[in-house]
Design a protein around this motif. Structure first.
Motif: not given
Ligand code: ADP
Ligand code: MG
Length: 351
Positions: A5-7, A15, A45
């Motif tokens: 659930p973290y970046p 993914y 992320s």
């Molecule tokens: P943002 O910075 O755009 O708000 P984040 O990078 O914090 O988004 O991602 C939000 C959540 O979604 C995190 O839990 C992250 O792990 C997950 N996540 C986002 N994009 C992907 C991806 N391409 N593959 C796996 N998990 C993702």
């Protein structure tokens, strides 16, 4: 793990996003890259997984604050530099006025002998240039800097763009209208006017990607998951909600869907409160608009809805301003002359 659930900070945990990864890798060969995408689409992320030599500054933590001071900005740089350039501080910051090197960290003074941020950047650029390397400076959720008082950081980016060889900026923003209102790349009066940049538009996953994301995520736990279609229909394609759902599920939550909805609801309400922070007077009206946008609604349907609720006329210009603000801050979108919530999960926050 895809469901972390973290970046993410590792390409193996990210993914897909192949096109965006490539675009970012190419973009950072040039001075400026801008990543736009709704909250939780994976901007942080992407940046953290793809980019290595990087000074990373996250402005999101100021989203609940009314203003940001020059001191805050300097402290953000100070902390990020200490963390990200840890092993080379002494080499980078020799003999620069306003910078004290103490043991393994620097201290940028913002009071007496105030350091100039541009001198800090200059020192960093010199060092990397002499070593024939590039250094990336990422400012995550940069639109928050619109609240920075008495200092225009865009001047530093523009100066850096024109004069430095090694520093490459990556700027991200979730509130897409606000991001572009801040950067003003097309405004003749803006410091960044006319500069070329790479734009990366990070979209939510589509149906197929969302279902595949869930399948691959569950595969990592040897779970054969059959409910992906339903999950997508409820949560939509925002990676953050899908990852959260998967995370709760594999951690044996009794009701992962309900928990995801509850979490989304609380998060979105908090973000709405941050948005409202300087607009308290209009709280009820903004809420009514968002409530009405659960169903796609036309301008006059929204206007009638507010007026019936308030028993008062709302001037057209006031309504227009509010709708534009909600668009700029990525709560609603306008499509075919109707307004609707931008994220499926917002319906639970504004019902
Ligand atoms: P943002 O910075 O755009 O708000 P984040 O990078 O914090 O988004 O991602 C939000 C959540 O979604 C995190 O839990 C992250 O792990 C997950 N996540 C986002 N994009 C992907 C991806 N391409 N593959 C796996 N998990 C993702
Ligand atoms: Mg982020």
């Amino acid at each position: 793990m895809l469901f972390d659930p973290y970046p993410k900070n590792n390409l193996n945990d990210l993914y897909d996003r192949r096109a965006e990864i490539e675009r970012l890798q190419n973009g950072v060969k040039y001075p400026l890259t801008v990543i736009q995408g709704l909250r939780r689409t994976g901007k942080s992320s992407l940046v953290k997984s793809v980019l290595n030599d990087m000074i990373y500054i996250d402005i999101r933590k100021y989203s609940g604050k009314g203003y940001i001071s020059y001191r805050d900005l300097i402290e953000e740089f100070n902390n990020a530099i200490n963390r990200d350039l840890k092993d080379r501080l002494r080499d980078v910051f020799k003999n620069i006025s306003g910078i004290n090197i103490l043991g393994n960290s620097i201290s940028l003074s913002w009071k007496k002998n105030r350091v100039r941020l541009i001198d800090v950047l200059n020192a960093i650029d010199d060092y990397y240039n002499n070593n024939n390397k590039n250094i990336i400076i990422t400012i995550d959720e940069i639109q928050e800097l619109i609240k920075l008082k008495g200092y225009n950081f865009l001047n530093d980016i523009a100066y850096s763009f024109d004069n430095f060889k090694s520093i490459k900026f990556v700027l991200t923003g979730s509130q897409i209208g606000a991001l572009h209102n801040y950067l003003k790349m097309d405004d003749y009066n803006s410091p960044l006017y006319g500069r070329a940049y790479t734009l990366i538009d990070l979209k939510p996953f589509n149906r197929e990607q969302s279902m595949d994301f869930l399948k691959k995520g569950f595969n990592e736990f040897n779970i054969d998951f059959n409910d992906a279609e339903n999950v997508y229909n409820t949560l939509g394609g925002i990676p953050g909600w899908l990852a959260y759902y998967g995370f709760r599920y594999v951690n044996n939550s009794k009701d992962p869907m309900n928990e995801t909805i509850k979490n989304a609801r609380n998060t979105i309400i908090m973000e709405f409160c941050n948005f409202i922070a300087n607009r308290e007077m209009a709280f009820k009206r903004y809420y009514l608009i968002l409530n009405k946008c659960i169903e796609r609604s036309s301008w006059s349907e929204i206007k009638n809805y507010i007026e019936n609720n308030e028993g008062n006329i709302i001037p057209n210009s006031v309504l227009n301003k509010m709708l534009n603000n909600l668009i700029d801050y990525s709560f609603i979108k306008k499509y075919d002359e109707k307004y609707e919530l931008i994220d499926n999960m917002m319906r639970y926050a504004f019902k």
